[in-house]
Motif scaffolding. Structure first.
Motif, PDB file in Angstrom:
ATOM      1  N   SER A  12       0.851  -1.186   0.000  1.00 28.09           N
ATOM      2  CA  SER A  12       0.000   0.000   0.000  1.00 28.09           C
ATOM      3  C   SER A  12       0.882   1.228   0.000  1.00 28.09           C
ATOM      4  O   SER A  12       1.853   1.312   0.754  1.00 28.09           O
ATOM      5  N   ASN A  13       0.564   2.185  -0.859  1.00 27.83           N
ATOM      6  CA  ASN A  13       1.327   3.428  -0.909  1.00 27.83           C
ATOM      7  C   ASN A  13       0.739   4.499   0.011  1.00 27.83           C
ATOM      8  O   ASN A  13       1.103   5.663  -0.096  1.00 27.83           O
ATOM      9  N   ARG A  14      -0.168   4.099   0.903  1.00 29.22           N
ATOM     10  CA  ARG A  14      -0.809   5.075   1.784  1.00 29.22           C
ATOM     11  C   ARG A  14       0.221   5.814   2.633  1.00 29.22           C
ATOM     12  O   ARG A  14       0.107   7.021   2.847  1.00 29.22           O
ATOM     13  N   PHE A  15       1.214   5.103   3.118  1.00 30.19           N
ATOM     14  CA  PHE A  15       2.308   5.760   3.835  1.00 30.19           C
ATOM     15  C   PHE A  15       3.602   5.042   3.509  1.00 30.19           C
ATOM     16  O   PHE A  15       3.670   3.817   3.591  1.00 30.19           O
ATOM     17  N   SER A  16       4.620   5.791   3.127  1.00 33.61           N
ATOM     18  CA  SER A  16       5.897   5.198   2.761  1.00 33.61           C
ATOM     19  C   SER A  16       7.046   6.083   3.215  1.00 33.61           C
ATOM     20  O   SER A  16       6.862   7.251   3.546  1.00 33.61           O
ATOM     21  N   ILE A  17       8.228   5.478   3.253  1.00 31.39           N
ATOM     22  CA  ILE A  17       9.456   6.202   3.617  1.00 31.39           C
ATOM     23  C   ILE A  17      10.301   6.353   2.364  1.00 31.39           C
ATOM     24  O   ILE A  17      10.587   5.380   1.664  1.00 31.39           O
ATOM     25  N   ALA A  18      10.713   7.573   2.091  1.00 27.85           N
ATOM     26  CA  ALA A  18      11.403   7.888   0.847  1.00 27.85           C
ATOM     27  C   ALA A  18      12.718   7.130   0.709  1.00 27.85           C
ATOM     28  O   ALA A  18      13.434   6.922   1.691  1.00 27.85           O
ATOM     29  N   PRO A  19      13.044   6.717  -0.518  1.00 28.49           N
ATOM     30  CA  PRO A  19      14.374   6.158  -0.763  1.00 28.49           C
ATOM     31  C   PRO A  19      15.413   7.258  -0.599  1.00 28.49           C
ATOM     32  O   PRO A  19      15.288   8.325  -1.192  1.00 28.49           O
TER      33      PRO A  19
END
Length: 330
Positions: A12-19
Protein backbone atom coordinates in the motif's frame (compact mmCIF):
# COMPACT_ATOMS: atom_id res chain seq x y z
CA UNK A 1 -2.30 -9.04 0.42
CA UNK A 2 -0.38 -11.84 -1.32
CA UNK A 3 -0.14 -12.15 -5.09
CA UNK A 4 -0.39 -15.93 -5.72
CA UNK A 5 1.58 -15.61 -8.96
CA UNK A 6 4.64 -14.05 -7.36
CA UNK A 7 4.27 -14.85 -3.64
CA UNK A 8 4.95 -11.16 -3.02
CA UNK A 9 2.94 -8.67 -1.01
CA UNK A 10 0.92 -6.04 -2.82
CA UNK A 11 2.15 -2.95 -0.99
CA UNK A 12 0.00 0.00 0.00
CA UNK A 13 1.33 3.43 -0.91
CA UNK A 14 -0.81 5.07 1.78
CA UNK A 15 2.31 5.76 3.84
CA UNK A 16 5.90 5.20 2.76
CA UNK A 17 9.46 6.20 3.62
CA UNK A 18 11.40 7.89 0.85
CA UNK A 19 14.37 6.16 -0.76
CA UNK A 20 17.44 8.01 0.51
CA UNK A 21 20.98 7.36 -0.69
CA UNK A 22 23.29 6.20 2.12
CA UNK A 23 20.29 6.05 4.49
CA UNK A 24 17.59 3.54 3.63
CA UNK A 25 19.81 0.48 3.53
CA UNK A 26 18.75 -2.94 4.80
CA UNK A 27 19.64 -2.15 8.43
CA UNK A 28 17.62 1.06 8.34
CA UNK A 29 14.65 -0.75 6.80
CA UNK A 30 14.69 -3.50 9.43
CA UNK A 31 14.74 -0.86 12.19
CA UNK A 32 11.80 0.97 10.64
CA UNK A 33 9.82 -2.24 10.18
CA UNK A 34 10.05 -2.94 13.93
CA UNK A 35 7.91 0.18 14.50
CA UNK A 36 5.41 -0.15 11.64
CA UNK A 37 4.03 -3.26 9.93
CA UNK A 38 2.19 -1.39 7.17
CA UNK A 39 4.58 1.33 6.04
CA UNK A 40 5.95 0.76 2.54
CA UNK A 41 9.75 0.78 2.78
CA UNK A 42 12.10 1.69 -0.06
CA UNK A 43 15.62 0.66 -0.93
CA UNK A 44 18.20 3.26 -1.71
CA UNK A 45 18.23 4.05 -5.41
CA UNK A 46 20.19 1.32 -7.21
CA UNK A 47 21.38 1.92 -10.76
CA UNK A 48 20.92 -0.68 -13.44
CA UNK A 49 24.67 -0.55 -14.02
CA UNK A 50 25.35 -1.53 -10.42
CA UNK A 51 23.00 -4.52 -10.66
CA UNK A 52 24.12 -5.69 -14.09
CA UNK A 53 27.86 -5.04 -13.84
CA UNK A 54 28.71 -4.21 -10.21
CA UNK A 55 30.64 -6.59 -7.97
CA UNK A 56 28.67 -5.86 -4.79
CA UNK A 57 25.31 -7.21 -3.67
CA UNK A 58 22.99 -4.23 -3.99
CA UNK A 59 19.79 -6.19 -3.40
CA UNK A 60 20.34 -7.47 0.12
CA UNK A 61 17.25 -7.48 2.29
CA UNK A 62 15.70 -9.29 5.22
CA UNK A 63 12.44 -11.23 4.97
CA UNK A 64 11.05 -9.06 7.78
CA UNK A 65 11.20 -5.96 5.59
CA UNK A 66 8.04 -6.70 3.58
CA UNK A 67 6.41 -4.75 2.08
CA UNK A 68 9.50 -3.24 0.45
CA UNK A 69 10.05 -1.48 -2.87
CA UNK A 70 13.21 -1.49 -4.99
CA UNK A 71 13.97 1.90 -6.51
CA UNK A 72 15.90 1.72 -9.76
CA UNK A 73 17.87 4.38 -11.59
CA UNK A 74 18.28 4.04 -15.33
CA UNK A 75 16.69 4.78 -18.69
CA UNK A 76 17.26 1.78 -20.96
CA UNK A 77 14.08 -0.32 -20.90
CA UNK A 78 15.94 -3.62 -21.42
CA UNK A 79 18.38 -2.93 -18.58
CA UNK A 80 15.58 -1.79 -16.30
CA UNK A 81 13.56 -4.90 -17.07
CA UNK A 82 16.51 -7.17 -16.31
CA UNK A 83 17.25 -5.29 -13.08
CA UNK A 84 13.60 -5.33 -12.02
CA UNK A 85 13.48 -9.08 -12.58
CA UNK A 86 16.57 -9.45 -10.38
CA UNK A 87 14.74 -7.45 -7.72
CA UNK A 88 11.72 -9.69 -7.97
CA UNK A 89 13.88 -12.79 -7.62
CA UNK A 90 15.36 -11.31 -4.43
CA UNK A 91 11.88 -10.77 -2.99
CA UNK A 92 11.09 -7.09 -3.52
CA UNK A 93 7.36 -6.40 -3.66
CA UNK A 94 7.31 -3.37 -5.95
CA UNK A 95 9.65 -1.64 -8.39
CA UNK A 96 9.96 2.15 -8.54
CA UNK A 97 11.66 4.20 -11.23
CA UNK A 98 13.54 7.32 -10.11
CA UNK A 99 12.45 10.30 -12.19
CA UNK A 100 13.13 12.84 -9.47
CA UNK A 101 16.81 12.96 -8.52
CA UNK A 102 18.48 16.15 -9.87
CA UNK A 103 22.17 15.43 -9.23
CA UNK A 104 24.77 15.96 -11.97
CA UNK A 105 25.96 12.36 -11.68
CA UNK A 106 22.45 11.10 -12.24
CA UNK A 107 21.88 13.39 -15.22
CA UNK A 108 25.14 12.27 -16.80
CA UNK A 109 23.82 8.73 -16.61
CA UNK A 110 20.58 9.84 -18.29
CA UNK A 111 18.28 9.02 -15.42
CA UNK A 112 16.58 10.81 -12.56
CA UNK A 113 14.68 14.07 -12.98
CA UNK A 114 15.95 14.76 -16.50
CA UNK A 115 13.72 11.91 -17.69
CA UNK A 116 10.67 14.08 -17.10
CA UNK A 117 11.36 15.50 -20.56
CA UNK A 118 11.18 11.98 -22.04
CA UNK A 119 7.76 10.72 -21.08
CA UNK A 120 7.58 8.21 -23.92
CA UNK A 121 10.86 6.61 -22.85
CA UNK A 122 9.74 6.44 -19.22
CA UNK A 123 6.50 4.79 -20.35
CA UNK A 124 8.42 2.22 -22.40
CA UNK A 125 10.61 1.49 -19.36
CA UNK A 126 7.58 0.99 -17.14
CA UNK A 127 5.99 -1.40 -19.62
CA UNK A 128 9.22 -3.39 -19.93
CA UNK A 129 9.53 -3.77 -16.16
CA UNK A 130 5.90 -4.77 -15.70
CA UNK A 131 6.05 -7.29 -18.52
CA UNK A 132 9.24 -8.81 -17.09
CA UNK A 133 8.10 -9.08 -13.48
CA UNK A 134 4.32 -8.89 -13.09
CA UNK A 135 4.99 -6.67 -10.07
CA UNK A 136 3.51 -3.23 -9.34
CA UNK A 137 5.77 -0.62 -10.95
CA UNK A 138 5.59 3.02 -9.86
CA UNK A 139 7.31 6.30 -10.70
CA UNK A 140 8.75 8.85 -8.28
CA UNK A 141 8.87 12.23 -9.96
CA UNK A 142 8.84 16.00 -9.50
CA UNK A 143 6.20 18.50 -10.57
CA UNK A 144 8.55 19.88 -13.23
CA UNK A 145 12.15 20.57 -14.23
CA UNK A 146 13.85 23.87 -15.02
CA UNK A 147 11.54 25.92 -17.24
CA UNK A 148 9.38 22.90 -18.01
CA UNK A 149 7.27 23.56 -14.96
CA UNK A 150 3.75 24.20 -16.20
CA UNK A 151 0.85 22.10 -14.99
CA UNK A 152 0.22 21.12 -18.60
CA UNK A 153 3.76 19.70 -18.82
CA UNK A 154 3.19 17.63 -15.68
CA UNK A 155 -0.12 16.29 -17.00
CA UNK A 156 1.46 15.44 -20.33
CA UNK A 157 4.23 13.48 -18.61
CA UNK A 158 1.86 11.59 -16.31
CA UNK A 159 -0.51 10.86 -19.18
CA UNK A 160 2.20 9.41 -21.41
CA UNK A 161 3.56 7.17 -18.64
CA UNK A 162 0.12 6.08 -17.49
CA UNK A 163 -0.77 5.02 -21.05
CA UNK A 164 2.01 2.42 -20.83
CA UNK A 165 0.62 0.87 -17.65
CA UNK A 166 1.92 2.92 -14.73
CA UNK A 167 -0.89 3.45 -12.24
CA UNK A 168 1.07 4.82 -9.26
CA UNK A 169 2.99 8.11 -9.06
CA UNK A 170 4.81 9.47 -6.03
CA UNK A 171 5.14 13.20 -6.63
CA UNK A 172 7.68 15.41 -4.88
CA UNK A 173 5.76 18.68 -4.80
CA UNK A 174 8.74 20.79 -5.93
CA UNK A 175 10.20 21.20 -9.35
CA UNK A 176 13.89 20.40 -9.82
CA UNK A 177 16.53 22.73 -11.16
CA UNK A 178 18.92 20.56 -13.13
CA UNK A 179 21.64 23.21 -13.12
CA UNK A 180 22.53 25.86 -10.56
CA UNK A 181 21.26 24.04 -7.48
CA UNK A 182 22.78 21.14 -5.58
CA UNK A 183 20.67 18.08 -4.73
CA UNK A 184 20.43 19.40 -1.16
CA UNK A 185 19.23 22.81 -2.37
CA UNK A 186 16.70 21.07 -4.63
CA UNK A 187 15.11 19.63 -1.49
CA UNK A 188 14.53 23.09 -0.01
CA UNK A 189 14.84 26.00 -2.43
CA UNK A 190 12.16 25.40 -5.10
CA UNK A 191 8.82 26.23 -3.47
CA UNK A 192 6.38 23.49 -2.53
CA UNK A 193 3.13 23.33 -4.48
CA UNK A 194 0.84 20.83 -2.80
CA UNK A 195 -2.22 22.17 -4.62
CA UNK A 196 -0.73 21.12 -7.95
CA UNK A 197 -0.48 17.53 -6.74
CA UNK A 198 -4.06 17.67 -5.44
CA UNK A 199 -5.19 18.87 -8.86
CA UNK A 200 -3.31 16.02 -10.51
CA UNK A 201 -5.38 13.53 -8.53
CA UNK A 202 -8.57 15.30 -9.57
CA UNK A 203 -7.58 15.13 -13.22
CA UNK A 204 -6.34 11.52 -13.02
CA UNK A 205 -8.75 9.97 -10.49
CA UNK A 206 -8.01 6.46 -11.76
CA UNK A 207 -4.34 6.73 -10.72
CA UNK A 208 -2.79 6.26 -7.29
CA UNK A 209 -1.13 9.57 -6.42
CA UNK A 210 1.09 9.96 -3.35
CA UNK A 211 2.79 13.16 -2.23
CA UNK A 212 6.30 13.87 -0.93
CA UNK A 213 8.18 16.98 0.16
CA UNK A 214 8.37 19.01 3.35
CA UNK A 215 5.95 16.86 5.36
CA UNK A 216 6.89 16.51 9.03
CA UNK A 217 3.92 15.29 11.11
CA UNK A 218 1.18 12.68 11.03
CA UNK A 219 -1.36 15.50 11.32
CA UNK A 220 -0.04 16.83 8.01
CA UNK A 221 -0.23 13.32 6.57
CA UNK A 222 -3.89 13.05 7.53
CA UNK A 223 -4.58 16.37 5.82
CA UNK A 224 -2.92 15.26 2.58
CA UNK A 225 -4.80 11.96 2.68
CA UNK A 226 -8.07 13.87 2.42
CA UNK A 227 -7.05 14.69 -1.16
CA UNK A 228 -4.56 11.99 -2.16
CA UNK A 229 -3.95 8.26 -1.94
CA UNK A 230 -0.65 8.31 -0.13
CA UNK A 231 2.04 10.27 1.68
CA UNK A 232 5.80 9.74 1.67
CA UNK A 233 8.10 11.08 4.39
CA UNK A 234 11.87 11.17 4.17
CA UNK A 235 14.26 13.17 6.30
CA UNK A 236 11.80 13.67 9.14
CA UNK A 237 11.58 9.91 9.68
CA UNK A 238 15.34 9.59 9.66
CA UNK A 239 15.72 12.38 12.23
CA UNK A 240 12.79 11.28 14.38
CA UNK A 241 12.19 7.60 13.57
CA UNK A 242 9.89 6.97 16.52
CA UNK A 243 7.23 8.89 14.60
CA UNK A 244 6.73 5.56 12.83
CA UNK A 245 5.42 3.89 15.97
CA UNK A 246 2.04 5.61 15.59
CA UNK A 247 1.63 5.22 11.85
CA UNK A 248 -0.24 1.91 11.89
CA UNK A 249 -2.87 3.17 14.32
CA UNK A 250 -3.17 6.68 12.89
CA UNK A 251 -3.05 5.99 9.17
CA UNK A 252 -3.96 2.31 8.78
CA UNK A 253 -6.58 1.92 11.54
CA UNK A 254 -4.47 -0.76 13.16
CA UNK A 255 -5.01 -1.91 16.72
CA UNK A 256 -1.54 -3.24 17.49
CA UNK A 257 0.10 -2.08 20.69
CA UNK A 258 2.43 0.87 20.18
CA UNK A 259 5.90 -0.13 21.32
CA UNK A 260 7.80 2.10 23.70
CA UNK A 261 11.19 3.30 22.54
CA UNK A 262 12.93 0.87 24.86
CA UNK A 263 10.80 -1.98 23.51
CA UNK A 264 11.88 -0.99 20.00
CA UNK A 265 15.47 -1.07 21.19
CA UNK A 266 15.08 -4.54 22.71
CA UNK A 267 13.54 -5.87 19.50
CA UNK A 268 16.62 -4.71 17.61
CA UNK A 269 19.08 -6.63 19.79
CA UNK A 270 18.58 -10.09 18.17
CA UNK A 271 18.94 -8.57 14.71
CA UNK A 272 22.11 -6.72 15.68
CA UNK A 273 23.64 -9.83 17.19
CA UNK A 274 22.77 -11.84 14.09
CA UNK A 275 24.31 -9.21 11.80
CA UNK A 276 27.48 -9.04 13.89
CA UNK A 277 27.81 -12.82 13.71
CA UNK A 278 27.54 -12.53 9.92
CA UNK A 279 30.40 -10.03 9.76
CA UNK A 280 28.53 -6.72 9.77
CA UNK A 281 29.88 -3.74 11.66
CA UNK A 282 27.96 -2.50 14.69
CA UNK A 283 28.22 1.13 13.57
CA UNK A 284 26.46 0.34 10.29
CA UNK A 285 23.32 -0.62 12.19
CA UNK A 286 23.62 1.78 15.12
CA UNK A 287 23.88 4.91 12.97
CA UNK A 288 20.26 4.53 11.89
CA UNK A 289 19.11 4.44 15.51
CA UNK A 290 20.68 7.70 16.69
CA UNK A 291 17.32 9.51 16.57
CA UNK A 292 15.31 6.87 18.44
CA UNK A 293 15.16 8.92 21.66
CA UNK A 294 14.78 12.30 19.97
CA UNK A 295 13.26 14.84 22.38
CA UNK A 296 13.78 12.82 25.56
CA UNK A 297 16.13 13.67 28.47
CA UNK A 298 19.43 11.96 27.78
CA UNK A 299 18.95 11.73 24.01
CA UNK A 300 22.08 13.76 23.36
CA UNK A 301 24.15 11.53 25.63
CA UNK A 302 22.70 8.47 23.85
CA UNK A 303 23.78 9.84 20.47
CA UNK A 304 27.18 10.90 21.73
CA UNK A 305 27.97 7.54 23.32
CA UNK A 306 26.97 5.62 20.21
CA UNK A 307 28.90 7.98 17.95
CA UNK A 308 32.07 7.90 20.06
CA UNK A 309 32.08 4.17 20.77
CA UNK A 310 30.09 2.46 18.05
CA UNK A 311 32.98 2.45 15.59
CA UNK A 312 35.53 0.91 17.97
CA UNK A 313 36.78 -2.63 17.30
CA UNK A 314 34.53 -5.22 18.93
CA UNK A 315 31.66 -2.78 19.53
CA UNK A 316 28.38 -4.54 20.11
CA UNK A 317 25.16 -4.65 22.11
CA UNK A 318 26.89 -3.54 25.30
CA UNK A 319 27.64 -0.16 23.69
CA UNK A 320 23.97 0.34 22.95
CA UNK A 321 22.90 -0.78 26.40
CA UNK A 322 25.27 1.69 28.03
CA UNK A 323 24.09 4.48 25.73
CA UNK A 324 20.46 3.71 26.56
CA UNK A 325 21.21 4.05 30.29
CA UNK A 326 21.55 7.80 29.77
CA UNK A 327 17.94 8.12 28.57
CA UNK A 328 14.89 8.79 30.71
CA UNK A 329 11.68 7.76 28.95
CA UNK A 330 8.62 9.69 30.05
Amino acid sequence: MINPDTACIYPSNRFSIAPMLDWTDRHCRYFHRVMSKNTLLYSEMVTTGAILYGKGDYLQKDAAEHPVCLQLGGSAPVDLATSALAGKERGFDEINLNVGCPSDRVQNGRFGACLMSEGELVGDAIKAMKDATGLPVSVKTRIGIDDLDSYAFLCDFVGKVAEKGCDTFVVHARKAWLSGLSPKQNRDVPPLDYERVYQLKKDFPQLTIAINGGIKTLDECETHLQYLDGVMLGREIYTNPYLLSSVDQRLFAGNEKILTRFEVLEKMYPYIEQQLSNGAYFKHVARHMLGLFQGLPGARAWRRHLSENGHLPGAGIEVMEKAAAFVVEG
